[in-house]
Design an enzyme around this catalytic site. Structure first.
Site, PDB file in Angstrom:
ATOM      1  N   CYS A  56      69.256 145.614  73.442  1.00  0.00           N
ATOM      2  CA  CYS A  56      69.549 146.922  74.040  1.00  0.00           C
ATOM      3  C   CYS A  56      68.287 147.774  74.111  1.00  0.00           C
ATOM      4  O   CYS A  56      67.517 147.817  73.155  1.00  0.00           O
ATOM      5  CB  CYS A  56      70.599 147.573  73.158  1.00  0.00           C
ATOM      6  SG  CYS A  56      70.790 149.310  73.421  1.00  0.00           S
ATOM      7  N   THR A 110      68.502 151.076  75.314  1.00  0.00           N
ATOM      8  CA  THR A 110      68.991 152.439  75.583  1.00  0.00           C
ATOM      9  C   THR A 110      68.105 153.508  74.953  1.00  0.00           C
ATOM     10  O   THR A 110      67.799 154.526  75.568  1.00  0.00           O
ATOM     11  CB  THR A 110      70.441 152.572  75.058  1.00  0.00           C
ATOM     12  OG1 THR A 110      71.233 151.634  75.775  1.00  0.00           O
ATOM     13  CG2 THR A 110      70.980 153.967  75.275  1.00  0.00           C
TER      14      THR A 110
HETATM   15  P1  5GP Z   1      73.431 142.886  68.189  1.00  0.00           P
HETATM   16  O1  5GP Z   1      74.392 142.345  67.184  1.00  0.00           O
HETATM   17  O2  5GP Z   1      72.910 141.848  69.101  1.00  0.00           O
HETATM   18  O3  5GP Z   1      72.348 143.705  67.550  1.00  0.00           O
HETATM   19  O4  5GP Z   1      74.261 143.932  69.082  1.00  0.00           O
HETATM   20  C1  5GP Z   1      75.346 143.528  69.862  1.00  0.00           C
HETATM   21  C2  5GP Z   1      75.790 144.697  70.726  1.00  0.00           C
HETATM   22  O5  5GP Z   1      74.749 145.155  71.604  1.00  0.00           O
HETATM   23  C3  5GP Z   1      76.928 144.396  71.674  1.00  0.00           C
HETATM   24  O6  5GP Z   1      78.167 144.309  71.033  1.00  0.00           O
HETATM   25  C4  5GP Z   1      76.846 145.550  72.656  1.00  0.00           C
HETATM   26  O7  5GP Z   1      77.506 146.694  72.166  1.00  0.00           O
HETATM   27  C5  5GP Z   1      75.354 145.835  72.696  1.00  0.00           C
HETATM   28  N1  5GP Z   1      74.745 145.340  73.945  1.00  0.00           N
HETATM   29  C6  5GP Z   1      74.794 144.102  74.472  1.00  0.00           C
HETATM   30  N2  5GP Z   1      74.110 144.014  75.625  1.00  0.00           N
HETATM   31  C7  5GP Z   1      73.613 145.243  75.852  1.00  0.00           C
HETATM   32  C8  5GP Z   1      72.827 145.813  76.912  1.00  0.00           C
HETATM   33  O8  5GP Z   1      72.411 145.167  77.872  1.00  0.00           O
HETATM   34  N3  5GP Z   1      72.531 147.137  76.789  1.00  0.00           N
HETATM   35  C9  5GP Z   1      72.955 147.892  75.739  1.00  0.00           C
HETATM   36  N4  5GP Z   1      72.635 149.182  75.713  1.00  0.00           N
HETATM   37  N5  5GP Z   1      73.686 147.380  74.729  1.00  0.00           N
HETATM   38  C10 5GP Z   1      74.019 146.086  74.784  1.00  0.00           C
END
Ligand code: 5GP
Length: 381
Positions: A185, A187
């Protein structure tokens, strides 16, 4: 404009203080929890971990995780036929396989079609990048009206009033909390928005658990994004999260669907057919050599890459708030699950909690310089 002067905390900003304990073995720890829900009449028992609805989370992942009573939120691009075939073949997985939808009319229509085909209501994950918008609460309510029995998890938000609103007015059982923390992400870089994840858990769990319906069932939250290791998952549970959703942590494991890289076995054979020498290399000169997985690449779900792959067109008004990540092959997902559950069990032992349910009651966090919690990246070797 207003400035909140209190420092919001991330997982790396704290450690969990070990406590005196009467436990004698890690095997005594109860990892499963039983939940009743604010809206859904269902009761759910399992390990309160979820695989995120990212592109690599498909049916094989769901089958493997259900063996551990862990939830898989399938990515939202499966067809109604694929979903109904799966649920008909594996009816026992209904509790542990959630169907994901976004904020599109056709998403809801597909879900209704699936319900009619199956004759039952699947559990649902409603996932949008920004769940703080009023129209989103109304949309969730509409989904709830069509699916009164389903367990509904929805988000993402970090603002506590949005969490309350989604539960009270949106018909949501579990609010997915976290903005900007995900491994893929961007953001926070692109928009400057977000809240460090530990504070998001603490604040939203507090308000969600403060809500009780007439039957005394509480609102629940799921911490989503930024759990890099089992320690972060324990910290989220200790901060009051009822569930924890993991994307990157499960990436690169055996049942992941998507872009794999391989290396190929090359051999020089002696005249007597014994092996003179052998090595692995990234290209296959003969096209039929034995191969093994090396790396796995996944993309944030809101990257242009994901949109291009699954949607008819890229929405020009939307910037890509995600990136591409390549990870090394991690082996079968069972191995990763064992490491994760072992870490949670050990945490329970350190804080004297005999079950996941009581972790937050036994927790004292201490704030630390980040270097202390980041010391050992080679977990699980
Ligand atoms: P991780 O466990 O990989 O740190 O976080 C997973 C979460 O990242 C997902 O459940 C979703 O909420 C968020 N996420 C997945 N793809 C994206 C993306 O392309 N942009 C953003 N802002 N968040 C994402």
């Amino acid at each position: 404009m207003k400035i909140i002067n209190e420092i919001k905390l991330d997982f790396d900003d704290v450690l969990i203080v070990p406590q005196r304990s009467t436990l004698t073995s890690r095997s005594e720890i109860q990892l499963e929890r039983t939940f009743h829900f604010y809206h859904s009449p269902r009761t759910w028992t399992g390990v309160p971990i979820m695989c995120a609805n990212m592109s690599f989370c498909s049916f094989d992942m769901a089958i493997e995780l259900s063996k551990h009573k862990i939830i898989a939120c399938l990515h939202k691009y499966h067809t109604v036929e694929q979903l109904s075939d799966y649920f008909i073949k594996y009816p026992q997985n209904l509790d542990y396989t959630f169907v994901s939808i976004g904020y599109k009319k056709s998403d809801l229509n597909h879900l209704i079609e699936l319900k009619e085909k199956l004759g039952q209501q699947p559990n649902i994950c409603i996932d949008v990048p920004n769940g703080h918008m009023d129209v989103f609460v109304k949309y969730c309510k509409k989904v709830r009206d069509h699916f009164p029995e389903s367990i509904i998890i929805s988000g993402n938000v970090t603002n506590t009033s949005s969490t309350q609103e989604l539960i009270i007015y949106g018909g949501v059982d579990i609010v997915k909390c976290g903005i900007g923390g995900g491994s893929a992400c961007t953001t926070r870089f692109l928009t400057g928005c977000g809240i460090p994840q530990l504070s998001a858990c603490l604040e939203n769990a507090y308000v969600a658990h403060g809500l009780q319906n007439g039957a005394k069932k509480l609102g629940l939250i799921c911490s989503d994004g930024g759990h890099k290791n089992a320690g972060d998952v324990s910290k989220a549970l200790c901060a009051g999260s009822d569930f924890v959703m993991l994307g990157g942590y499960f990436s690169g494991t055996e049942p992941c669907e998507g872009e794999w890289e391989y290396e190929y076995l090359c051999q020089i054979i002696n005249n007597d057919r014994s092996i003179h020498s052998e090595w692995w290399q990234p290209s296959d000169p003969r096209q039929d050599n034995k191969k093994r997985k090396t790396n796995f690449t996944y993309y944030g779900m809101s990257t242009h890459h994901s949109q291009e792959q699954y949607e008819d067109h890229i929405k020009q008004y939307r910037a890509s708030e995600g990136t591409k990540i390549t990870v090394k092959y991690k082996g079968v997902v069972d191995k990763v699950v064992q490491e994760l559950l072992g870490g949670i069990r050990s945490c329970c032992c350190y804080i004297g909690s005999n079950c996941v349910k009581n972790m937050s009651k036994c927790t004292e966090f201490c704030r630390v310089n980040q270097i202390h919690s980041n010391k050992n990246p080679t977990v699980g070797v």
